[in-house]
Design an enzyme around this catalytic site. Structure first.
Site, short mmCIF file in Angstrom:
data_model
loop_
_atom_site.label_atom_id
_atom_site.label_comp_id
_atom_site.label_asym_id
_atom_site.label_seq_id
_atom_site.Cartn_x
_atom_site.Cartn_y
_atom_site.Cartn_z
N SER A 200 0.81 -1.02 0.05
CA SER A 200 0.04 -0.01 0.10
C SER A 200 0.96 1.33 -0.13
O SER A 200 2.16 1.32 0.53
CB SER A 200 -0.71 0.02 1.23
OG SER A 200 -1.19 1.23 1.62
N SER A 201 0.26 2.46 -0.32
CA SER A 201 0.97 3.46 -0.66
C SER A 201 1.38 4.23 1.04
O SER A 201 2.37 5.04 1.10
CB SER A 201 0.36 4.78 -1.28
OG SER A 201 -0.87 4.89 -0.91
N CYS A 202 0.65 3.70 1.85
CA CYS A 202 1.02 4.35 3.31
C CYS A 202 2.25 3.65 4.06
O CYS A 202 2.37 3.98 5.08
CB CYS A 202 -0.55 3.82 4.11
SG CYS A 202 -0.41 2.05 4.67
N TYR B 52 -0.88 -0.78 9.96
CA TYR B 52 -0.94 -1.28 8.60
C TYR B 52 0.07 -1.25 7.99
O TYR B 52 0.85 -1.99 7.23
CB TYR B 52 -2.22 -0.72 7.92
CG TYR B 52 -2.37 -1.32 6.72
CD1 TYR B 52 -2.99 -2.56 6.56
CD2 TYR B 52 -2.32 -0.74 5.37
CE1 TYR B 52 -3.46 -3.05 5.16
CE2 TYR B 52 -2.55 -1.16 4.12
CZ TYR B 52 -3.08 -2.38 4.09
OH TYR B 52 -3.50 -2.88 2.91
N LYS C 191 2.80 -4.11 6.31
CA LYS C 191 3.32 -4.12 4.83
C LYS C 191 4.64 -3.80 4.55
O LYS C 191 5.13 -4.49 3.57
CB LYS C 191 2.23 -3.06 4.10
CG LYS C 191 0.91 -3.22 4.04
CD LYS C 191 0.52 -4.80 3.15
CE LYS C 191 -0.80 -4.99 3.25
NZ LYS C 191 -0.95 -6.40 2.51
N HIS D 258 -12.85 3.07 2.85
CA HIS D 258 -12.23 4.14 2.29
C HIS D 258 -13.17 5.27 1.88
O HIS D 258 -14.47 5.07 1.75
CB HIS D 258 -11.32 4.07 1.35
CG HIS D 258 -10.19 2.77 1.89
ND1 HIS D 258 -10.10 1.82 1.77
CD2 HIS D 258 -9.01 3.29 2.42
CE1 HIS D 258 -8.99 1.34 2.34
NE2 HIS D 258 -8.19 2.24 2.62
P1 GDP Z 1 -6.40 7.18 3.93
O1 GDP Z 1 -6.02 7.49 2.47
O2 GDP Z 1 -5.51 6.01 4.35
O3 GDP Z 1 -6.30 8.50 4.73
O4 GDP Z 1 -7.84 6.59 4.02
P2 GDP Z 1 -9.23 6.90 3.62
O5 GDP Z 1 -9.63 6.66 2.23
O6 GDP Z 1 -10.31 6.56 4.75
O7 GDP Z 1 -9.50 8.46 3.93
C1 GDP Z 1 -8.79 9.57 2.89
C2 GDP Z 1 -9.07 10.89 3.07
O8 GDP Z 1 -10.63 11.27 3.03
C3 GDP Z 1 -9.10 11.52 4.63
O9 GDP Z 1 -8.46 12.89 4.74
C4 GDP Z 1 -10.38 11.45 5.40
O10 GDP Z 1 -10.52 12.32 6.27
C5 GDP Z 1 -11.21 11.75 4.08
N1 GDP Z 1 -12.71 11.45 4.03
C6 GDP Z 1 -13.59 12.35 3.88
N2 GDP Z 1 -14.82 11.81 4.21
C7 GDP Z 1 -14.77 10.54 4.54
C8 GDP Z 1 -15.46 9.54 4.58
O11 GDP Z 1 -16.61 9.49 4.62
N3 GDP Z 1 -14.85 8.20 4.64
C9 GDP Z 1 -13.38 8.16 5.01
N4 GDP Z 1 -13.03 6.82 5.19
N5 GDP Z 1 -12.51 9.00 4.66
C10 GDP Z 1 -13.19 10.31 4.39
#
Ligand code: GDP
Length: 314
Positions: free
Chosen positions: A110-112, A139, A143, A182
């Protein structure tokens, strides 16, 4: 070509997941035999079960797409599960792959894995050059261990094990549960529900300012098959689109495609996570691969899938 899949027994570990099911679809175009095993038959966290299954089935090649995955809140809330489950799954499969004589293995990360403040776009060599983003470091650590395991077996035992690091993926088969998903599936679901209910607004977590890169899962599966055939080296390879946008820009695009015309508000009690994680796509482009599904087309197709799924009825 470094590895010919024709006539090979290819195990897709994690075939029920979004990436695994895309790999199974993609492998239909290759003349290989796809192996899968259900969770009830083999618990991938159980070393002896994994060893026994692999010794019996003798796959020639393995795509290691099995993992416990989730969005920013799930990662932050269940650190033990994200670290332990992922360490066990990858350690069991990689070690058993060595024991059972697997010819080629592709581990998916993953990119994280990259430092929170890595220089953008993030090149593969940024790994382990700085501190991780705290919301998903559990996580990420798992990875990173997976990448290192693949490298260690290559170094010590000459195994042809490689690693692919996909960016944020989306597509059919995604998790649309708002507490664990996500951002992309969450926004699709929220905008769809708001449109049906006639709500005045949808709520986005955080400031909407973080930038994220997205890749359709079918492009990811295609890239992994490409790497399996054409790449054989120590260093992991980024799998991305090379383009990113802010969460607010993404929200507007989702609302437009779903047809929700209301407002967007912010829940600032939720974390933003890392400010940006755009990966460099230079290495994989140099290996002769680039994505073919645009964000707009991929999103529209994913929304169609969502509307026909159970999630849209809940
Ligand atoms: P990340 O890429 O590991 O940070 O995972 P996410 O895909 O869960 O979140 C990406 C970004 O989208 C973060 O800045 C979240 O705060 C934002 N975000 C905005 N609305 C939402 C939501 O409803 N669900 C999730 N999971 N993230 C959200």
């Amino acid at each position: 070509m470094t590895y010919d899949l024709r006539g090979k027994r290819v195990w897709v570990a994690g075939h029920r997941g979004m990436v695994g099911s895309a790999l199974v679809r993609r492998l239909e175009a290759e003349s290989c035999e796809v192996l899968t095993v259900s969770r009830t038959e083999v618990d991938l966290k159980d070393q002896s079960a994994v060893r026994a299954w692999m010794a019996r089935e003798k796959p020639d090649a393995v795509f290691l797409a099995a993992a416990k995955v989730g969005g920013i809140l799930a990662n932050d809330s269940f650190p033990a599960d994200f670290l332990y489950d992922n360490l066990m799954i990858e350690a069991n499969i990689i070690e058993a792959a060595f024991r059972s004589g697997v010819e080629k293995l592709c581990f998916l990360g993953s990119s994280c894995i990259y430092p929170k403040y890595a220089e953008q776009p993030i090149v593969e060599s940024s790994l382990l050059t700085g501190a991780l983003e705290p919301t998903n470091e559990w996580y990420a650590i798992a990875k990173i261990a997976g990448i290192k395991l693949a490298q260690a077996y290559r170094k010590q035992h000459d195994c042809d094990f490689i690693s692919a690091m996909p960016t944020n993926l989306y597509g059919p088969g995604d998790n649309f549960d708002l507490n664990s998903s996500h951002v992309m599936p969450a926004l699709i679901r929220k905008a769809h529900a708001a449109k049906l209910n006639g709500d005045p607004e949808i709520v986005v977590w955080g400031t909407g300012m973080p930038k994220r890169e997205f890749l359709h899962v079918d492009d990811c599966a295609d890239a992994c098959v490409h790497l399996m055939k054409d790449y054989s080296d120590f260093e992991h390879v980024n799998v991305g689109s090379g383009e990113d946008l802010t969460i607010l820009e993404l929200t507007k695009l989702v609302c437009e495609l779903v047809g929700f015309k209301g407002a967007v508000s912010h829940d600032l009690s939720k974390p933003d996570g890392t400010p940006r994680k755009l990966m460099s796509a230079e290495k994989i482009r140099g290996l002769g691969w680039s994505p073919s599904i645009s964000l707009r087309d991929g999103l529209a197709q994913t929304y169609e899938w969502f509307k026909s799924s159970e999630f849209s009825k809940q």
